[in-house]
Each structure stands twice: as C-alpha cells, then as structure tokens.
Design an enzyme around this catalytic site. Sequence first.
Site, mmCIF file in Angstrom:
data_model
loop_
_atom_site.group_PDB
_atom_site.id
_atom_site.type_symbol
_atom_site.label_atom_id
_atom_site.label_comp_id
_atom_site.label_asym_id
_atom_site.label_seq_id
_atom_site.Cartn_x
_atom_site.Cartn_y
_atom_site.Cartn_z
ATOM 1 N N CYS A 77 -6.165 -6.577 -11.789
ATOM 2 C CA CYS A 77 -5.326 -7.820 -11.697
ATOM 3 C C CYS A 77 -6.069 -8.731 -12.633
ATOM 4 O O CYS A 77 -5.126 -9.566 -13.270
ATOM 5 C CB CYS A 77 -5.364 -8.165 -10.313
ATOM 6 N N GLU A 120 0.733 -1.257 -0.106
ATOM 7 C CA GLU A 120 -0.025 -0.020 -0.092
ATOM 8 C C GLU A 120 0.778 1.161 -0.148
ATOM 9 O O GLU A 120 2.098 1.203 0.218
ATOM 10 C CB GLU A 120 -1.020 0.141 1.208
ATOM 11 N N CYS A 174 -9.130 -8.306 -7.973
ATOM 12 C CA CYS A 174 -9.870 -7.040 -8.452
ATOM 13 C C CYS A 174 -9.711 -7.035 -10.097
ATOM 14 O O CYS A 174 -8.914 -7.831 -10.914
ATOM 15 C CB CYS A 174 -9.050 -5.733 -8.105
ATOM 16 N N CYS A 224 -1.440 -4.449 -5.894
ATOM 17 C CA CYS A 224 -2.091 -5.578 -5.387
ATOM 18 C C CYS A 224 -1.031 -6.793 -5.473
ATOM 19 O O CYS A 224 -0.144 -6.754 -6.341
ATOM 20 C CB CYS A 224 -3.134 -6.037 -6.401
ATOM 21 N N GLU A 258 -1.490 -9.883 -6.667
ATOM 22 C CA GLU A 258 -1.308 -10.475 -7.953
ATOM 23 C C GLU A 258 -0.381 -9.839 -8.983
ATOM 24 O O GLU A 258 0.113 -10.372 -9.752
ATOM 25 C CB GLU A 258 -2.903 -10.515 -8.356
#
Length: 127
Positions: A89, A44, A86, A53, A55
Amino acid sequence: MDWPALKAAALAVQARAYVPYSNYQVGAALLTASGEIVAGCNVENATFGATCCAERAAVFAAVAAGHRAFQAVAVVTNGAAPGTPCGICRQVLAEFGNDLDVLCFTPEGIEQQYRLSKLLPHAFTLK
C-alpha cells in the site's frame, strides 16, 4: 487538512470491510487534490493473495473516478495501537506522490501521523 471528515469517511467504510478470515477491519479515506474524499475498505479472499487492502481499494476507486493527485489518507484499524499501511500500500500510494500526509488511528481515538516519505523512504520509481 480536514481530518475530521477523512476520519468519519474511514470509520464509515471500515464497517463495510469483508474480513471473514482475519476479522481485521480496515477503512481508508483519501483526500484528493480537488478536495473530494474517496474511501475504501479491505476485502479478503480465500486465496489470501487476492485480498485487497483498504488503502489500495481507496486509491483504485479514486483513480477510476479520475483522480491522480492526493493530499492525505486516513486509515482506521482496530487494536491497541493504530496500524500503518503495509508495504504494498505504501508503494501504491507513493506512485501518486510520496509527500502524502498519513493519519493512522483507532476508533477509540489513538492517532499517529506520518509523511509517506518517512514510512517509505526509498520508494521504487522508474524515473
């Protein structure tokens, strides 16, 4: 499919996630076409848009290591039910083939398996 090894790699990298804002740790492990496992975790950022993310972190690490073809990805999330990748991703994974096996699971053992083509049936392509 070596799901146990993928799950172990995803769980190990999940513990390294940098999540000071959401506290939502995610780990992902990709199985390359050559049988190697490459993992990534979410990282983050205070500007949120700069967050990456798990992935995508795994895909980017795999590409940096010379891989371009993948068989499967295992994604571990905390919570009552497994989280799925998401939309961004899903699109990044689809760039390397939309027939990928996707295993989403929790550390407690709840699992759900998908084909990427079912999670992203109309992936964008320039072909």
